[in-house]
Scaffold this motif. Sequence first.
Motif, PDB file in Angstrom:
ATOM      1  N   ALA A 252       0.824  -1.209   0.000  1.00  0.00           N
ATOM      2  CA  ALA A 252       0.000   0.000   0.000  1.00  0.00           C
ATOM      3  C   ALA A 252       0.855   1.254   0.000  1.00  0.00           C
ATOM      4  CB  ALA A 252      -0.939  -0.010   1.203  1.00  0.00           C
ATOM      5  N   ARG A 253       1.943   1.243   0.748  1.00  0.00           N
ATOM      6  CA  ARG A 253       2.827   2.399   0.752  1.00  0.00           C
ATOM      7  C   ARG A 253       3.495   2.585  -0.613  1.00  0.00           C
ATOM      8  NH1 ARG A 253       7.840   2.609   4.826  1.00  0.00           N
ATOM      9  NH2 ARG A 253       8.521   1.008   3.354  1.00  0.00           N
ATOM     10  N   ALA A 254       3.887   1.471  -1.248  1.00  0.00           N
ATOM     11  CA  ALA A 254       4.497   1.562  -2.573  1.00  0.00           C
ATOM     12  C   ALA A 254       3.518   2.135  -3.597  1.00  0.00           C
ATOM     13  CB  ALA A 254       4.981   0.182  -3.016  1.00  0.00           C
ATOM     14  N   VAL A 255       2.264   1.689  -3.543  1.00  0.00           N
ATOM     15  CA  VAL A 255       1.253   2.227  -4.464  1.00  0.00           C
ATOM     16  C   VAL A 255       1.027   3.706  -4.186  1.00  0.00           C
ATOM     17  CG1 VAL A 255      -1.152   2.071  -5.206  1.00  0.00           C
ATOM     18  CG2 VAL A 255       0.152  -0.010  -4.771  1.00  0.00           C
ATOM     19  N   SER A 256       1.024   4.094  -2.916  1.00  0.00           N
ATOM     20  CA  SER A 256       0.877   5.505  -2.560  1.00  0.00           C
ATOM     21  C   SER A 256       1.989   6.341  -3.195  1.00  0.00           C
ATOM     22  CB  SER A 256       0.902   5.672  -1.031  1.00  0.00           C
ATOM     23  OG  SER A 256      -0.137   4.947  -0.404  1.00  0.00           O
ATOM     24  N   GLU A 257       3.212   5.825  -3.170  1.00  0.00           N
ATOM     25  CA  GLU A 257       4.334   6.544  -3.755  1.00  0.00           C
ATOM     26  C   GLU A 257       4.233   6.614  -5.273  1.00  0.00           C
ATOM     27  OE1 GLU A 257       7.634   4.335  -2.305  1.00  0.00           O
ATOM     28  OE2 GLU A 257       7.589   5.237  -0.292  1.00  0.00           O
ATOM     29  N   ILE A 258       3.918   5.486  -5.900  1.00  0.00           N
ATOM     30  CA  ILE A 258       3.868   5.427  -7.359  1.00  0.00           C
ATOM     31  C   ILE A 258       2.764   6.324  -7.909  1.00  0.00           C
ATOM     32  CG2 ILE A 258       3.353   3.912  -9.323  1.00  0.00           C
ATOM     33  CD1 ILE A 258       4.740   1.660  -7.701  1.00  0.00           C
TER      34      ILE A 258
END
Length: 335
Positions: free
Chosen positions: A119-125
């Motif tokens: 979820a954090r990676a998707v938030s960044e992307i």
Amino acid sequence: MVCVAHQTTPLMATSSRRRFLKIAAVQSLAFACWGQVRAERAPELTAQRWRGIALGGEVGIDLYGVGDTRGVFEKCRQEMLRLERNFSLYQNDSALCRLNRNGVLRDTPAELIEVLQFARAVSEITAGAFDVTVHPLCEVLAGGVTTDQEIEDARRRIDYRALEIEGGVVQLTKPGMAVTLNGVAQGYITDRITTVLAEHGYTAALVDMGEKRALGPHPENRPWRVGVRSPDGDADELAGVFDLPAHRAIATSGGYGQLYAAVGRHHLVDARDGLSRQTWRSVSVIAGDAMTADALSTALAVSEPDQAQRILQSFPTAQPQAKILTAEGTWISLG
């Protein structure tokens, strides 16, 4: 990002498809819900259906196999209950609630680490179109009449970059932060239940835990067919039907769930400005796994048209495709 609050208010639709994981005891009765046994391409396979209550609504499995499938259905039910104890915003002793309450969680369950990292990676992307820390804004909007100042105060407590994960320790480093896994957890659970079925030797199933994933091809040698509800009609009225190939997943997001009428917003809220977009009426994403499809349908639902294609292209391994119902009532395809 999908908003779901701790309590139901008159402003919230009681049947929202994205109300988070609430598995009721009535699931124990769901084994009575069997589908019709009918001849298929492989005569030895029969279709059996399981239906239960989870994720704020009915969930189910259409399973093609041989013999008694009640044992594997029970294993799937128990797995959902186990994951609820990690992900729920409604159980005060869940791992997620303890993280939100204390701001730090040690010895974090592996599944929660996995989902939070994703979820954090998707938030960044997506540059915050999807933001795993949007929960403070959800809580404020669900509370009733809300002022602009209250919304801005809630937005200051949102920042996916302040979610830190190191080993088994998760920390929320900004005061008043809180995490919601709506927009990823349904997809994760869908993927996990599909894996349970595969581990038990099944090769043909359609799993629906709020998002849908196909295990193998349909026994009739055709794609699985998945309906998308109409934003204008009741829950049984469809706006479209899509083919779902073997081993692919589909997730749908739309602003026709919970409505925060007093502030002119629905439950798909953009944490970057606190607004609900009206550009798309419904967004369905087909991808290689349900968690990715879940997150991308949420991100696209709050994004402007020129951002949508870039977001999809940022996940090449999942090969996502989007089916979007525009405000004018026409379908477009991206990806």
